[in-house]
Design a protein around this motif. Structure first.
Motif, PDB file in Angstrom:
ATOM      1  N   PHE A  25       0.972  -1.058  -0.030  1.00  0.00           N
ATOM      2  CA  PHE A  25       0.133   0.003   0.049  1.00  0.00           C
ATOM      3  C   PHE A  25       1.057   1.281  -0.072  1.00  0.00           C
ATOM      4  CE2 PHE A  25      -2.491  -3.238   1.826  1.00  0.00           C
ATOM      5  CZ  PHE A  25      -3.740  -3.158   1.373  1.00  0.00           C
ATOM      6  N   ASN A  26       0.919   2.076  -1.046  1.00  0.00           N
ATOM      7  CA  ASN A  26       1.886   2.956  -1.231  1.00  0.00           C
ATOM      8  C   ASN A  26       1.216   4.495  -1.892  1.00  0.00           C
ATOM      9  OD1 ASN A  26       4.838   4.051  -1.021  1.00  0.00           O
ATOM     10  ND2 ASN A  26       4.507   3.870  -3.304  1.00  0.00           N
ATOM     11  N   VAL A  27      -0.281   4.386  -1.780  1.00  0.00           N
ATOM     12  CA  VAL A  27      -0.546   5.726  -2.556  1.00  0.00           C
ATOM     13  C   VAL A  27      -1.689   6.393  -1.500  1.00  0.00           C
ATOM     14  CG1 VAL A  27      -2.644   6.531  -4.160  1.00  0.00           C
ATOM     15  CG2 VAL A  27      -0.949   4.378  -4.748  1.00  0.00           C
ATOM     16  N   ALA A  28      -1.663   7.631  -1.449  1.00  0.00           N
ATOM     17  CA  ALA A  28      -2.592   8.292  -0.479  1.00  0.00           C
ATOM     18  C   ALA A  28      -3.975   8.258  -0.722  1.00  0.00           C
ATOM     19  CB  ALA A  28      -1.816  10.078  -0.661  1.00  0.00           C
ATOM     20  N   GLU A  29      -4.376   7.093  -0.461  1.00  0.00           N
ATOM     21  CA  GLU A  29      -6.183   7.127  -0.686  1.00  0.00           C
ATOM     22  C   GLU A  29      -6.414   5.676   0.243  1.00  0.00           C
ATOM     23  OE1 GLU A  29      -6.624   6.839  -4.879  1.00  0.00           O
ATOM     24  OE2 GLU A  29      -6.407   4.693  -4.822  1.00  0.00           O
ATOM     25  N   SER A  30      -7.642   5.699   0.467  1.00  0.00           N
ATOM     26  CA  SER A  30      -8.106   4.499   1.411  1.00  0.00           C
ATOM     27  C   SER A  30      -8.336   3.582   0.145  1.00  0.00           C
ATOM     28  CB  SER A  30      -9.541   4.858   1.961  1.00  0.00           C
ATOM     29  OG  SER A  30      -9.950   3.496   2.613  1.00  0.00           O
TER      30      SER A  30
ATOM     31  N   THR B 103      -7.083   4.498   5.705  1.00  0.00           N
ATOM     32  CA  THR B 103      -7.179   3.346   6.213  1.00  0.00           C
ATOM     33  C   THR B 103      -7.015   2.167   5.117  1.00  0.00           C
ATOM     34  OG1 THR B 103      -8.742   3.953   8.188  1.00  0.00           O
ATOM     35  CG2 THR B 103      -8.492   1.462   7.537  1.00  0.00           C
ATOM     36  N   SER B 104      -6.001   1.432   5.100  1.00  0.00           N
ATOM     37  CA  SER B 104      -5.892   0.220   4.264  1.00  0.00           C
ATOM     38  C   SER B 104      -6.625  -0.928   4.836  1.00  0.00           C
ATOM     39  CB  SER B 104      -4.312  -0.085   4.184  1.00  0.00           C
ATOM     40  OG  SER B 104      -3.526   1.112   3.634  1.00  0.00           O
ATOM     41  N   HIS B 105      -7.561  -1.519   4.045  1.00  0.00           N
ATOM     42  CA  HIS B 105      -8.039  -2.809   4.364  1.00  0.00           C
ATOM     43  C   HIS B 105      -7.692  -4.098   3.510  1.00  0.00           C
ATOM     44  CE1 HIS B 105     -11.231  -0.152   6.407  1.00  0.00           C
ATOM     45  NE2 HIS B 105     -10.935   0.745   5.564  1.00  0.00           N
ATOM     46  N   ILE B 106      -7.672  -5.092   4.295  1.00  0.00           N
ATOM     47  CA  ILE B 106      -7.554  -6.565   3.692  1.00  0.00           C
ATOM     48  C   ILE B 106      -8.799  -7.356   4.094  1.00  0.00           C
ATOM     49  CG2 ILE B 106      -6.299  -8.589   3.094  1.00  0.00           C
ATOM     50  CD1 ILE B 106      -3.801  -6.769   3.681  1.00  0.00           C
ATOM     51  N   SER B 107      -9.795  -7.711   3.383  1.00  0.00           N
ATOM     52  CA  SER B 107     -10.686  -8.598   3.665  1.00  0.00           C
ATOM     53  C   SER B 107     -11.058  -9.640   2.836  1.00  0.00           C
ATOM     54  CB  SER B 107     -12.005  -7.574   3.726  1.00  0.00           C
ATOM     55  OG  SER B 107     -12.406  -7.217   2.288  1.00  0.00           O
TER      56      SER B 107
ATOM     57  N   THR C 123       3.295   1.977   3.402  1.00  0.00           N
ATOM     58  CA  THR C 123       4.285   2.934   3.518  1.00  0.00           C
ATOM     59  C   THR C 123       3.685   4.209   4.149  1.00  0.00           C
ATOM     60  OG1 THR C 123       3.910   4.067   1.347  1.00  0.00           O
ATOM     61  CG2 THR C 123       5.529   2.160   1.643  1.00  0.00           C
ATOM     62  N   PRO C 124       4.484   5.260   4.379  1.00  0.00           N
ATOM     63  CA  PRO C 124       3.865   6.627   4.917  1.00  0.00           C
ATOM     64  C   PRO C 124       3.062   7.403   4.171  1.00  0.00           C
ATOM     65  CG  PRO C 124       5.979   6.255   5.990  1.00  0.00           C
ATOM     66  CD  PRO C 124       5.895   5.360   4.866  1.00  0.00           C
ATOM     67  N   ASN C 125       3.444   6.803   2.723  1.00  0.00           N
ATOM     68  CA  ASN C 125       2.491   7.892   1.703  1.00  0.00           C
ATOM     69  C   ASN C 125       1.311   7.576   1.698  1.00  0.00           C
ATOM     70  OD1 ASN C 125       5.377   8.367   0.779  1.00  0.00           O
ATOM     71  ND2 ASN C 125       5.448   6.889  -0.907  1.00  0.00           N
ATOM     72  N   VAL C 126       0.801   6.622   2.239  1.00  0.00           N
ATOM     73  CA  VAL C 126      -0.650   6.281   2.371  1.00  0.00           C
ATOM     74  C   VAL C 126      -1.503   7.485   3.207  1.00  0.00           C
ATOM     75  CG1 VAL C 126      -2.523   4.742   3.267  1.00  0.00           C
ATOM     76  CG2 VAL C 126      -0.325   3.959   1.875  1.00  0.00           C
ATOM     77  N   GLY C 127      -0.704   8.010   4.126  1.00  0.00           N
ATOM     78  CA  GLY C 127      -1.174   9.326   4.946  1.00  0.00           C
ATOM     79  C   GLY C 127      -2.478   8.752   5.938  1.00  0.00           C
TER      80      GLY C 127
END
Length: 93
Positions: free
Chosen positions: A8-13, A39-43, A32-36
């Motif tokens: 996950f490396n893009v500034a979006e959920s 929230t990153s999800h895996i489901s 990465t910190p680039n996500v800002g």
């Protein structure tokens, strides 16, 4: 197909939906910190590492990684970011 890593490396959920009955065989998961402040999800489905553990590097301190998939190998976390283990698995955090 086998996914050897997930980043996950893009500034979006973002949500990765594995799908019922499917599995993700990951060598590692990286946020990465680039996500800002997202929230990153895996489901869905299940996740397993290549050996006896699943390595998760969560370096995004501004937003959590939420894993709602069933984890079938022991998770090992690195990084100062928040990791949420939800869903139906025998691990918690």
């Amino acid at each position: 197909k086998t996914i050897t890593s997930l980043r996950f490396n893009v500034a979006e959920s973002r949500t990765i939906n594995i799908g019922s009955g499917n599995s993700l065989n990951a060598g590692g998961i990286l946020v990465t910190p680039n996500v800002g402040a997202q929230t990153s999800h895996i489901s869905g489905g299940s996740i397993r590492g290549p050996g006896s553990d699943l390595v998760i590097f969560q370096y995004n301190t501004a937003g959590p990684l939420d894993v709602a998939s069933r984890i079938t190998t022991a998770p090992t976390k690195g990084g100062a970011g928040t990791l949420i283990l939800s869903g139906s698995n025998s691990y918690s955090g």
